[in-house]
Write an enzyme that holds these catalytic residues in place. Structure first.
Site, PDB file in Angstrom:
ATOM      1  N   GLU A  35      50.550  34.614  43.291  1.00 19.50           N
ATOM      2  CA  GLU A  35      49.592  34.531  42.190  1.00 19.50           C
ATOM      3  C   GLU A  35      49.460  35.871  41.462  1.00 19.50           C
ATOM      4  O   GLU A  35      49.348  35.912  40.237  1.00 19.50           O
ATOM      5  CB  GLU A  35      48.229  34.063  42.704  1.00 19.50           C
ATOM      6  CG  GLU A  35      48.182  32.603  43.131  1.00 19.50           C
ATOM      7  CD  GLU A  35      48.432  31.639  41.975  1.00 19.50           C
ATOM      8  OE1 GLU A  35      48.244  32.040  40.797  1.00 19.50           O
ATOM      9  OE2 GLU A  35      48.812  30.496  42.240  1.00 19.50           O
ATOM     10  N   TYR A 118      40.163  33.832  38.595  1.00 16.24           N
ATOM     11  CA  TYR A 118      41.268  32.860  38.642  1.00 16.24           C
ATOM     12  C   TYR A 118      42.012  32.955  39.966  1.00 16.24           C
ATOM     13  O   TYR A 118      42.261  31.940  40.632  1.00 16.24           O
ATOM     14  CB  TYR A 118      42.257  33.064  37.486  1.00 16.24           C
ATOM     15  CG  TYR A 118      43.550  32.334  37.774  1.00 16.24           C
ATOM     16  CD1 TYR A 118      43.620  30.949  37.600  1.00 16.24           C
ATOM     17  CD2 TYR A 118      44.658  33.000  38.308  1.00 16.24           C
ATOM     18  CE1 TYR A 118      44.773  30.254  37.942  1.00 16.24           C
ATOM     19  CE2 TYR A 118      45.805  32.314  38.644  1.00 16.24           C
ATOM     20  CZ  TYR A 118      45.856  30.943  38.453  1.00 16.24           C
ATOM     21  OH  TYR A 118      46.993  30.249  38.808  1.00 16.24           O
ATOM     22  N   ASP A 136      43.877  28.157  34.252  1.00 18.81           N
ATOM     23  CA  ASP A 136      44.672  29.192  33.605  1.00 18.81           C
ATOM     24  C   ASP A 136      44.954  28.752  32.169  1.00 18.81           C
ATOM     25  O   ASP A 136      44.402  27.752  31.686  1.00 18.81           O
ATOM     26  CB  ASP A 136      45.965  29.476  34.378  1.00 18.81           C
ATOM     27  CG  ASP A 136      46.976  28.329  34.300  1.00 18.81           C
ATOM     28  OD1 ASP A 136      46.622  27.232  33.811  1.00 18.81           O
ATOM     29  OD2 ASP A 136      48.125  28.539  34.722  1.00 18.81           O
TER      30      ASP A 136
END
Length: 293
Positions: A35, A118, A136
């Site tokens: 990520e 996020y 996102d």
């Protein structure tokens, strides 16, 4: 207009890309690495570096035992190398305070260095199957079109965007996690920004299509250029230091950008301020952690 979760999940099961961090046996730490790498970086560039990092640093303590410079060299040309420094810092915290394991709880994840809203939700969802909304750019675009009938999502709003997605999540954890992954995949591969392939979309209903695919009525997005920017200069300076085995003299850095010495000096100063580059007592330049060598 709600998103048809069943149709979306069926499509995802058949068409999802075979990305290595989606395979069985991937840990929360390895999901976190993916990520962080994927922020503002295309998947094709991330895959080989992520696979190398998993082999080299399978657990946080392995990375924490390496130097900042080792991590920066391994980061290569992914861009925005401050992400690598923050991940190294995060590895140290995970090793010292969390039993060498990435936590599952979003609020705890948010206390880790370099982990924002996020990333915390993405790790909780994709690593541990937690029922949390993950939003996102791709997800915002799908929701704007399929639910609200707009070509573009407009300005981000954390409260609104999370509420939109949370309202769509299936009730069970397993289905919710799959839904989140599928929604993101749809935006990345079919409901793209410039050339949406509506003919291949698995959703039986889309408010934007039903409205005739109206054009975006707001200001056009500015395309971010790279050539000639401070980012490009920073990248070239970092490349010199990554490829060196120790501190280098100033002329080695000066030679990478001769057209605008002022811009080069500004870029180098920003690298020093960001902690990516250090200066030795005798005036040489090195990657973070190597000035004392």
């Amino acid at each position: 207009m709600p998103v048809d979760a069943t149709s979306l999940a069926r499509w995802y099961a058949a068409e999802a890309r075979d990305l290595p961090w989606r395979r069985d046996g991937v840990t929360g730490w390895q999901i976190l690495m993916s990520e962080v790498m994927l922020q503002q970086t295309p998947v094709v560039r991330v895959v080989p570096i992520w696979e190398e990092w998993v082999r080299r640093w399978p657990v946080p303590s392995a990375m924490a035992a390496s130097s900042q410079a080792d991590v920066l060299r391994a980061w290569g040309k992914l861009g925005y190398p401050r992400r690598a420094l923050r991940l190294h810092e995060c590895a140290g915290v995970l090793a010292a305070q969390h039993g060498d394991r990435v936590p599952e709880d979003v609020d705890v994840l948010l206390t880790l260095p370099g982990v924002g809203a996020y990333t915390a939700r993405a790790v909780a969802c994709f690593a541990y199957g937690r029922r949390v909304p993950v939003v996102d750019t791709n997800v915002r675009r799908v929701v704007a079109r399929a639910v609200h009938g707009r070509a573009e999502p407009g300005n981000p709003s954390t409260t609104r965007d999370l509420a939109d997605v949370e309202a769509m999540l299936p009730r069970t954890r397993a289905r919710a996690a799959t839904f989140s992954a599928a929604l993101m995949e749809l935006g990345a591969t079919i409901c793209t920004a410039r050339t949406p392939d509506c003919g291949r979309c698995p959703l039986p209903e889309c408010a934007w299509v039903q409205a005739g695919r109206p054009a975006h009525d707001g200001p056009a997005k500015r395309v971010q250029k790279f050539a000639g920017t401070d980012r490009q200069v920073r990248g070239r300076l970092m490349a010199v230091l990554r490829e060196s085995t120790g501190p280098v003299e100033r002329p080695a850095l000066d030679s990478v950008w001769l057209d605008d010495p002022g811009q080069r000096d500004r870029a180098l100063h920003s690298l020093l301020v960001d902690g990516l580059v250090e200066q030795t007592d005798d005036g040489l330049f090195a990657l973070a952690g190597e000035a004392g060598r």
